[in-house]
Design an enzyme around this catalytic site. Structure first.
Site, PDB file in Angstrom:
ATOM      1  N   GLU A   1       0.827  -1.228   0.000  1.00  0.00           N
ATOM      2  CA  GLU A   1       0.000   0.000   0.000  1.00  0.00           C
ATOM      3  C   GLU A   1       0.850   1.262   0.000  1.00  0.00           C
ATOM      4  OE1 GLU A   1      -3.204   0.363  -0.568  1.00  0.00           O
ATOM      5  OE2 GLU A   1      -3.115  -1.800  -0.854  1.00  0.00           O
TER       6      GLU A   1
ATOM      7  N   ARG B   1      19.298   8.970 -21.500  1.00  0.00           N
ATOM      8  CA  ARG B   1      19.308   9.447 -22.892  1.00  0.00           C
ATOM      9  C   ARG B   1      19.808  10.877 -23.012  1.00  0.00           C
ATOM     10  NH1 ARG B   1      16.684   6.702 -26.671  1.00  0.00           N
ATOM     11  NH2 ARG B   1      16.321   8.600 -27.870  1.00  0.00           N
TER      12      ARG B   1
ATOM     13  N   ASP C   1      14.198  14.270 -30.939  1.00  0.00           N
ATOM     14  CA  ASP C   1      13.166  13.492 -30.247  1.00  0.00           C
ATOM     15  C   ASP C   1      11.966  14.366 -29.899  1.00  0.00           C
ATOM     16  OD1 ASP C   1      14.388  11.069 -30.221  1.00  0.00           O
ATOM     17  OD2 ASP C   1      15.132  11.199 -28.173  1.00  0.00           O
TER      18      ASP C   1
HETATM   19  N1  SAM Z   1      -1.866   2.852  -2.135  1.00  0.00           N
HETATM   20  C1  SAM Z   1      -1.064   3.685  -2.959  1.00  0.00           C
HETATM   21  C2  SAM Z   1      -1.897   4.851  -3.485  1.00  0.00           C
HETATM   22  O1  SAM Z   1      -3.104   4.701  -3.609  1.00  0.00           O
HETATM   23  O2  SAM Z   1      -1.296   5.901  -3.798  1.00  0.00           O
HETATM   24  C3  SAM Z   1      -0.504   2.911  -4.146  1.00  0.00           C
HETATM   25  C4  SAM Z   1       0.556   1.952  -3.753  1.00  0.00           C
HETATM   26  S1  SAM Z   1       1.223   1.111  -5.137  1.00  0.00           S
HETATM   27  C5  SAM Z   1       0.256  -0.319  -5.179  1.00  0.00           C
HETATM   28  C6  SAM Z   1       2.763   0.519  -4.553  1.00  0.00           C
HETATM   29  C7  SAM Z   1       3.965   1.366  -4.938  1.00  0.00           C
HETATM   30  O3  SAM Z   1       4.089   1.418  -6.347  1.00  0.00           O
HETATM   31  C8  SAM Z   1       3.967   2.827  -4.509  1.00  0.00           C
HETATM   32  O4  SAM Z   1       4.385   2.958  -3.167  1.00  0.00           O
HETATM   33  C9  SAM Z   1       4.925   3.454  -5.472  1.00  0.00           C
HETATM   34  O5  SAM Z   1       6.267   3.308  -5.061  1.00  0.00           O
HETATM   35  C10 SAM Z   1       4.712   2.623  -6.735  1.00  0.00           C
HETATM   36  N2  SAM Z   1       3.844   3.281  -7.719  1.00  0.00           N
HETATM   37  C11 SAM Z   1       2.596   2.926  -8.057  1.00  0.00           C
HETATM   38  N3  SAM Z   1       2.086   3.705  -9.006  1.00  0.00           N
HETATM   39  C12 SAM Z   1       3.057   4.598  -9.316  1.00  0.00           C
HETATM   40  C13 SAM Z   1       3.136   5.679 -10.222  1.00  0.00           C
HETATM   41  N4  SAM Z   1       2.112   6.006 -11.004  1.00  0.00           N
HETATM   42  N5  SAM Z   1       4.301   6.377 -10.286  1.00  0.00           N
HETATM   43  C14 SAM Z   1       5.338   6.063  -9.482  1.00  0.00           C
HETATM   44  N6  SAM Z   1       5.319   5.055  -8.594  1.00  0.00           N
HETATM   45  C15 SAM Z   1       4.199   4.320  -8.505  1.00  0.00           C
END
Ligand code: SAM
Length: 261
Positions: A116, A154, A169
Site C-alpha cells: 500500500e 538518454r 526526439d
Molecule cells: N496505495 C497507494 C496509493 O493509492 O497511492 C498505491 C501503492 S502502489 C500499489 C505501490 C507502490 O508502487 C507505490 O508505493 C509506489 O512506489 C509505486 N507506484 C505505483 N504507481 C506509481 C506511479 N504512477 N508512479 C510512481 N510510482 C508508482
C-alpha cells in the site's frame, strides 16, 4: 559520471535492466553507474520483514520505516550529493522537462514502494522529491524507477551513440517528432514523400518542421499553447490558417447571405 541507485525489495527486476540496450552501453561507456540495494538487507529483525499492518486498520500492508531508512542511509554514504526520490502516484508527474532537471543532478537514489506504500515518516526529512510516472497505479516503484533512469540516461552527453541523437526526439523542442520513413520507397501503395528522396537538405528540413508542427497540432495541440514559436513556425501555422480560411470562406459567405435574407 551520473549514478543511479534503486532501493527495492526486488533488485533482480532492475538488475536485468542494466544488461540491455542503451543502459548497458552507457554503463560500458562509463557515462552512468547503476546499482540496486535490497531493502530487505536493512531489515532489523531475524526474518528480514519489510512490511507490517497499517495502524488504524484497513487492508494491505505498509513498508516499515527502519529498513527503508537503513537503505537510504547506505545509499547516501556512497552518493552524498544524490537526490533522494520516492516513486509515488502522488508525486509530481514525470515528463521530459523533469528528465532534463534530473539529468543535471550528480546522482539519483530512487526509492521504490510496494504494497500500500511506505510509512509516511520516511517522507519527512529522508526524501527530497516525489515523482509519479502517470495517473495510474503500479504494484511497485521499480518500473517507474526504470522509466526515469532510461529517460535521464538518454540526456547524458555521450551516453547515446552518435546515431541516436536526442535533439530531434519528441518534446526536446516542445514539439512531437516528425514522421520517419525507411526503405522500401513504396509500401502497400503508400509512397515515401518525394522531398525525402530529393537529397535537398533545406527542403527536407522544412518538410520535417511542417510534419512536426502538424503532428503536434493534431495530436497534442496543448503543447503549442504557451510555447514560443519562432518566425518559421509562425509562417507555417499562418499558411495553414490562411488555407483553412480559404476553404471555409464560401460557407461563411453563404451563412452571411442567409442571415441577411
Ligand atoms: N496505495 C497507494 C496509493 O493509492 O497511492 C498505491 C501503492 S502502489 C500499489 C505501490 C507502490 O508502487 C507505490 O508505493 C509506489 O512506489 C509505486 N507506484 C505505483 N504507481 C506509481 C506511479 N504512477 N508512479 C510512481 N510510482 C508508482
Amino acid at each position: 559520471m551520473m549514478e543511479f541507485t534503486v532501493l527495492t525489495i526486488f533488485p533482480e527486476m532492475v538488475a536485468a535492466f542494466w544488461e540491455h540496450g542503451i543502459i548497458r552501453r552507457a554503463i560500458e561507456r562509463k557515462k552512468i553507474f547503476a546499482s540496486a540495494l535490497n531493502i530487505r538487507d536493512f531489515a532489523t529483525d531475524r526474518h528480514q520483514v519489510t512490511d507490517d499492518r497499517p495502524y488504524g486498520g484497513g487492508s494491505g500492508m505498509i513498508m516499515k520505516p527502519e529498513p527503508l531508512a537503513g537503505a537510504i542511509a547506505a545509499a547516501e554514504k556512497t552518493m552524498p550529493a544524490a537526490r533522494k526520490i520516492l516513486l509515488t502516484p502522488r508525486g509530481r508527474v514525470f515528463n521530459q522537462s523533469v528528465a532534463w532537471e534530473l539529468a543535471a543532478c550528480e546522482g539519483l537514489i530512487l526509492v521504490c514502494g510496494r504494497y500500500e506504500g511506505i510509512d509516511e515518516r520516511i517522507c519527512h526529512g529522508l526524501i527530497e522529491d516525489e515523482i509519479s510516472i502517470g495517473d495510474y497505479i503500479l504494484s511497485g516503484g521499480e518500473l517507474a524507477a526504470m522509466v526515469i533512469i532510461e529517460a535521464v540516461t538518454r540526456l547524458i552527453p555521450g551516453a547515446l551513440g552518435a546515431d541516436d541523437a536526442v535533439e530531434n526526439d519528441s518534446f526536446s523542442n516542445g514539439l512531437l517528432e516528425y514522421a520517419h520513413y525507411t526503405r522500401p520507397p513504396v509500401f502497400e501503395d503508400q509512397h515515401v514523400p518525394e522531398v525525402l528522396l530529393s537529397g535537398h537538405h533545406r527542403k527536407i528540413e522544412n518538410w520535417r518542421l511542417e510534419s512536426s508542427l502538424m503532428r503536434t497540432l493534431l495530436k497534442r495541440p496543448e503543447l503549442l499553447h504557451g510555447r514560443e514559436l519562432n518566425n518559421r513556425e509562425r509562417e507555417i501555422l499562418k499558411k495553414w490558417s490562411d488555407e483553412i480560411q480559404r476553404i471555409l470562406e464560401p460557407y461563411q459567405r453563404s451563412k452571411k447571405r442567409g442571415d441577411c435574407e
